[in-house]
Write a protein that holds these residues in place. Sequence first.
Motif, PDB file in Angstrom:
ATOM      1  N   ILE A 191     -10.504  -4.368   7.252  1.00  0.00           N
ATOM      2  CA  ILE A 191     -10.619  -3.874   8.631  1.00  0.00           C
ATOM      3  C   ILE A 191     -11.925  -4.353   9.249  1.00  0.00           C
ATOM      4  N   MET A 200      -9.079  -2.015   1.753  1.00  0.00           N
ATOM      5  CA  MET A 200      -8.575  -2.009   3.121  1.00  0.00           C
ATOM      6  C   MET A 200      -9.721  -1.900   4.129  1.00  0.00           C
ATOM      7  N   GLU A 201     -10.720  -1.088   3.814  1.00  0.00           N
ATOM      8  CA  GLU A 201     -11.866  -0.939   4.714  1.00  0.00           C
ATOM      9  C   GLU A 201     -12.584  -2.274   4.898  1.00  0.00           C
ATOM     10  N   MET A 205       0.825  -1.205   0.000  1.00  0.00           N
ATOM     11  CA  MET A 205       0.000   0.000   0.000  1.00  0.00           C
ATOM     12  C   MET A 205       0.862   1.259   0.000  1.00  0.00           C
ATOM     13  N   LEU A 258      -8.359   1.786  -1.027  1.00  0.00           N
ATOM     14  CA  LEU A 258      -8.841   2.164   0.302  1.00  0.00           C
ATOM     15  C   LEU A 258     -10.127   1.406   0.655  1.00  0.00           C
ATOM     16  N   TYR A 299      -4.178   2.054   7.311  1.00  0.00           N
ATOM     17  CA  TYR A 299      -5.184   2.712   6.474  1.00  0.00           C
ATOM     18  C   TYR A 299      -5.155   4.228   6.671  1.00  0.00           C
ATOM     19  N   GLU A 300      -5.136   4.667   7.918  1.00  0.00           N
ATOM     20  CA  GLU A 300      -5.134   6.104   8.197  1.00  0.00           C
ATOM     21  C   GLU A 300      -3.863   6.756   7.659  1.00  0.00           C
ATOM     22  N   ARG A 303      -5.893  -0.722  10.757  1.00  0.00           N
ATOM     23  CA  ARG A 303      -6.565   0.580  10.791  1.00  0.00           C
ATOM     24  C   ARG A 303      -5.548   1.711  10.772  1.00  0.00           C
ATOM     25  N   ALA A 321      -4.175   6.738   3.675  1.00  0.00           N
ATOM     26  CA  ALA A 321      -5.284   7.594   3.250  1.00  0.00           C
ATOM     27  C   ALA A 321      -4.923   9.068   3.365  1.00  0.00           C
TER      28      ALA A 321
END
Length: 273
Positions: free
Chosen positions: A181, A177-178, A150, A174, A193-194, A190, A197
């Motif tokens: 999660i 990934m959600e 990623m 994204l 991801y943050e 998580r 993103a």
Amino acid sequence: MTTAPSGTAPAAEGVGPLLRAWREQRRISQLELALRADSSARHISFIETGRSRPSEEMVLRLAEHLDVPVRERNALLLAAGYAPRFPHTPLDDPALEVLRDGIERLIGGFEPYPALVVDAMYDVVAANRGVTMLFDGISPALLEPPLNAMRLTLHPQGLAPRILNLRQWRGHLLEQMERQIALRRSAPLRALYEEVAAFPVPEAGGGIAEEPQGPVAYFALPMLLEHEGRTLSFVSSISTFNTPMDVTVAELAVETLLPADPATAKYLQSRLS
């Protein structure tokens, strides 16, 4: 030597609330779960409220019907007072030598097209020459192990400036990934991801809003990648291992990038033949 994970939830919380949280997340009623698990809604209710202690077999049966990830099934067993059932074997352990060899043959046989294997955190555990050929221009810092797929893709110093339909492809990644999660309820995932993103969308690349063209755009979103002055078009496919009995194996995913047009296929064949 294999080890078992300690789980992501403390055993003191009890297995009932954990099972209820998984059931509610899957949007399944107590009655529906009972029918699937050959039990009764009353028994499921008693388990969730702590009035009844489920057997080890029942914990595993409910986890199966709730599609609980293998790692989290160990956490449920611990919370119910049982030993973890599924080992967590390091990928470099001799016990997984056959698996490692199979993975290398699989992605090697996919050449000249790109193929890689990632773990639950999208860290790359294996990649073929089709992948590494695309690394031109990526910051050396991003190529230091462990390589993260990623970060490599979405970082402004990674592939992002060369992905011509970046906004579309970024949204696709994204969303992927959600979904992971939601499935795994992983705090480290998580956090990743943050992080990704929040990466700025590079202004370089000119064709950042370019719409995919050609027949493939009707059935799958391709990634359009600028490489050495030409546009390569790929469609991604992801596969996992069926009914894994080890946490490590359960969290591996094989991603292959199929050429989405004849020009891309011809170019890769000419480069890696």
